[in-house]
Design an enzyme around this catalytic site. Structure first.
Site, short mmCIF file in Angstrom:
data_model
loop_
_atom_site.label_atom_id
_atom_site.label_comp_id
_atom_site.label_asym_id
_atom_site.label_seq_id
_atom_site.Cartn_x
_atom_site.Cartn_y
_atom_site.Cartn_z
N ASP A 56 0.84 -1.20 0.00
CA ASP A 56 0.00 0.00 0.00
C ASP A 56 0.88 1.25 0.00
OD1 ASP A 56 -2.30 1.52 0.16
OD2 ASP A 56 -3.02 0.64 2.03
N ASP A 58 -10.87 2.20 -3.04
CA ASP A 58 -11.40 1.95 -1.70
C ASP A 58 -12.92 2.00 -1.71
OD1 ASP A 58 -9.13 1.38 -0.38
OD2 ASP A 58 -8.80 3.39 0.44
C1 DGJ Z 1 -5.82 1.92 1.82
C2 DGJ Z 1 -6.24 0.67 1.13
O1 DGJ Z 1 -6.78 0.96 -0.12
C3 DGJ Z 1 -7.22 -0.08 1.99
O2 DGJ Z 1 -7.70 -1.21 1.33
C4 DGJ Z 1 -6.55 -0.44 3.28
O3 DGJ Z 1 -5.53 -1.35 3.04
C5 DGJ Z 1 -6.04 0.82 3.97
N1 DGJ Z 1 -5.22 1.60 3.11
C6 DGJ Z 1 -5.24 0.45 5.19
O4 DGJ Z 1 -4.65 1.52 5.77
#
Ligand code: DGJ
Length: 765
Positions: free
Chosen positions: A503, A573
């Site tokens: 990430d 997200d």
């Molecule tokens: C952003 C990601 O897109 C989410 O799926 C998740 O992993 C969060 N970060 C965690 O901080």
């Protein structure tokens, strides 16, 4: 097919199965020779003060496959730009209108250029002339950069060698073709053959200089949770385009430009695509000039970029994938899908079914323990889910997103027995285990930051801005990269971890590195991206069986660069099925469905609060990587009971979806009512149709619309996938020829209620 130099005509023809790309070399005129003043002559020489110039490299043609190459009129070098004109054409007016293959700054081409330099003396003029070429089988690697690849059998590469004789600066333009695909990969390499340093202040990777064909510009725009929405606008005079200066490819703009003849549809109209294989700052510009010419360019953003090139050193600019379709957007889409599946994605998983995962992010956020994760895993394994992914929150004192990034040590208060216990318990359930990392970041409230406050990117004396309460590690520094690498390996070797979600949750700002001297500070952003590439290359080399999924606060680094390292990228997200229709439509315009991270999540949806049927959520996630992101112990019995049917559906259809040809039928973003697309296998013996009725109309008829991509001469039986029992059930009474389905169409009854979905399966009889 292939790349040929036609010596007599001084033309390079780059032919793909369906397209031709022609480059013409034009001699600069002898300034003492006035004879080329005649208009309409076949003289291919430009006139004017060009004593330092051996030859201009002109863009003649890019489009549908043609055979002729003796086409000097395409370069218009015998046309006067001004009427009346005394000298007819001098150097500046020539440069200001000539279709340049790779335009440079400061010599009189006043349109946007591809390359700018600054010498030690402060001069910025750069004039490239043709020196020669090299043709080779295969495709050379781009040092330190992601790039498409091919074998000596299926790939060919042309290198045009240009140079600025005053600066002794060599510029190599690369063009690679693939025998099974219409894409052309372009990149640029700059070599300093002089005795003084040169500062490269802009090095774009590709340019397309052509007449305006009443083009529209298609771009993908967005925001967090709203990535890659499609936008089309007529190309106006002046500049328009997309860019990122965020240090990543970004949620906001995508490194893609589509030039479409006006009104182009999925099947009709001409479409040019430029897609940048890079994950950092970029610019994608279209310039419409005074003579109604169009210049489309793409490359690393010149803002905050300045690369010091010492004598003997070379700089490689990342590649751009060009495509041309004479048959609308659909052919462009399928061209990119095939190219990326066959020549960009390298993972062992690329042609394999991915394990169906359940991720605990939306299920628990930071509030989890070993017990909670095992509860989820136990229930998930009963339903046929194959992998548990532990998301953010397992390390340091990471109880929320205000702290602990960088402290990559397992929090054993949360995870009693440590990682090895958790993973072995998950494995005992017959499931794989995956883990989340955010290796590029550091929280101010972390042991790492307390020990190394100078490890964050920052400008000395200026308080660096926080974003999601974190700073970015200065990965231009070797010791920091090594720390990250050591921590990654340590965790991955401590247990049987088979998947990593990498990430990146903030952009780069306050650009400063304590290791870079003043005249190299402009290298920071690109060096940062190179370091991320280096780390990911090391990761996939050391752990070749690992399934890597890239992610950046959802889909902020969803780009072809990342695809070289990970066969899938988290799309957004926003997991709401209806929002995903638009996000996934824009993404699938260029990317194969096999790389779009998509999960079934709980309702009300966490991003928009919307309720959608579990069945619909399943269809939408199925046309991505497919997985779950919910607390399976808490969802309703009814939803839970549907999971095994969805799992069965995934196993039955995933290979078709990940390898088939994608056809768009209707777009909810356009019509605001329904969405529909088909995936047809390469043999055209099997197809799927996904239909999502977003809004139910009162007092309405059924919908009859044409299918796409089938074989006209094959007869298909049609089934509807029944989510209640997980079986195909006959749909309609007869089997029909593809020609009937594609011309007369198929009929779908209006479904009862909003947000309803259904899936049809076509099988050759
Ligand atoms: C952003 C990601 O897109 C989410 O799926 C998740 O992993 C969060 N970060 C965690 O901080």
């Amino acid at each position: 097919m292939g790349i040929t130099y036609h010596e007599k005509e001084r033309v390079f023809s780059i032919d793909t199965p369906n397209t031709s790309y022609l480059i013409g070399i034009v001699d600069a005129a002898d300034p003492t020779d006035g004879s080329s003043a005649d208009t309409g002559s076949k003289d291919t020489r430009a006139r004017g003060n060009s004593s330092v110039c051996g030859g201009y490299v002109g863009h003649m043609y890019y489009g549908k496959r043609i055979r002729d190459v003796e086409l000097p009129y395409l370069l218009r070098i015998d046309e006067p730009p001004y009427v009346p004109s005394v000298n007819q054409r001098d150097k500046l007016s020539f440069l200001d209108s000539f279709p340049m293959e790779y335009p440079t700054h400061g010599i009189g081409d006043f349109r946007e250029d591809c390359m700018e330099v600054r010498t030690k003396a402060g001069h910025t003029a750069l004039e490239l002339s043709y020196v020669g070429y090299e043709l080779q089988k295969g495709k050379p690697k781009l040092e330190g950069l992601p790039a498409t690849f091919g074998t000596e059998e299926d790939c060919e590469t042309l290198c045009l060698i240009l140079e600025d004789r005053v600066l002794s600066l060599k510029v190599e333009l690369y063009y690679s073709t693939f025998s099974d695909n219409d894409g052309i990969a372009r990149s640029v390499r700059v070599i300093n053959e002089g005795s003084e340093e040169i500062y490269l202040t802009k090095v774009l990777s590709a340019c397309l200089d052509m007449d305006n064909k009443d083009f529209e510009l298609l771009t993908l725009h967005g925001s967090w949770a709203r990535e890659r929405h499609i936008q089309r606008n007529p190309v106006g005079y002046g500049f328009q385009g997309v860019s990122s200066v965020r240090g990543e490819s970004s949620h906001q703009h995508h490194p893609f430009l589509g030039l479409l003849t006006r009104g182009a549809t999925q099947e009709e109209g001409e479409v040019y695509g430029l897609h940048f294989v890079y994950s950092g700052n970029f610019t994608g510009l279209v310039y419409r000039g005074q003579f109604d010419n169009i210049r489309a360019m793409m490359g690393i953003n010149g803002s905050d970029f300045c690369w010091k090139l010492l004598p003997g050193e070379a700089f490689t600019a990342p590649e751009v994938i060009l495509t041309y379709s004479a048959h609308g957007l659909g052919d462009m889409t399928r061209c990119y899908h095939d190219l990326y599946r066959n020549h960009l994605i390298r993972s062992r998983y690329k042609d394999r079914k991915r394990p169906i995962l359940i991720n605990n992010w939306e299920a628990t956020y930071f509030d989890f323990t070993t017990e909670k994760l095992l509860d989820i895993a136990k229930e998930a394994s009963k339903q046929g889910i194959e992998m548990l992914v532990m998301d953010d929150g397992w390390f340091g004192n990471r109880c929320d997103d205000n702290r602990a990034l960088g402290d990559w040590f397992v929090n054993e208060d949360k995870l009693k027995g440590g990682l090895s216990y958790l993973v072995s318990e998950v494995n005992k359930l017959g499931m794989k285990f995956g883990i989340w990392f955010e290796p590029e970041m550091i929280s101010p409230d972390s042991d790492l930051y307390r020990a190394h406050p100078d490890w964050a990117i920052a400008v000395p004396g200026r308080e660096a801005g926080l974003c999601r309460c974190q700073y970015v590690l200065d990965l231009t520094r070797k010791e920091i990269v090594e720390y990250v690498w050591e921590r990654l390996c340590n965790i991955l070797e401590s247990a049987n971890i088979e998947y990593v979600k990498w990430d990146m949750n903030r952009q780069l700002a306050d650009l400063g590195s304590i290791d870079l001297p003043a005249d190299r500070m402009g290298e920071l952003c690109h060096r940062y991206v190179l370091a991320v590439y280096e780390l990911q290359e090391r990761l996939v080399t050391k752990f070749p069986d690992l399934l890597l999924e890239n992610c950046s606060g959802g889909g902020a680094r969803f780009d072809p660069g990342m695809l070289y390292y990970s066969p899938q990228i988290w799309c957004s997200d926003d997991t709401d099925a209806i929002e995903r229709l638009m996000i996934q439509e824009g993404t699938a315009l260029i990317y194969p469905l096999s790389c779009m991270g998509a999960h079934v999540s709980d309702c009300p949806n966490h991003a928009v609060g919307r309720m959608t049927p579990f069945e619909t959520r399943g269809y939408v996630a199925l046309t991505g990587t497919f997985g779950y992101e919910l607390d399976i112990t808490k969802i309703s019995e009814e939803d839970r009971n549907m999971i095994p049917k969805q799992v069965k559906m995934y196993h039955k259809f995933h290979m078709l979806i990940s390898q088939g040809d994608y056809y768009r039928i209707a777009s909810y973003a356009d019509n605001h009512e329904w969405d529909c697309y088909m995936i047809v296998n390469k043999e055209k013996t099997e197809a799927l149709l996904i239909y999502i009725q977003v809004l139910r109309q009162p007092n309405c008829h059924s919908r009859i619309f044409p299918c796409k991509g089938l074989s006209p001469d094959k007869k298909y039986e049609i089934f509807r996938y029944d989510m209640k029992n997980g079986e195909d059930t006959p749909f309609g009474s007869a089997s029909l020829y593809g020609e009937t389905l594609m011309n007369a169409g198929i009929r779908i009854e209006s479904l009862w209620g909003d947000h309803q979905g259904m899936m049809l399966h076509f099988v050759e009889q």
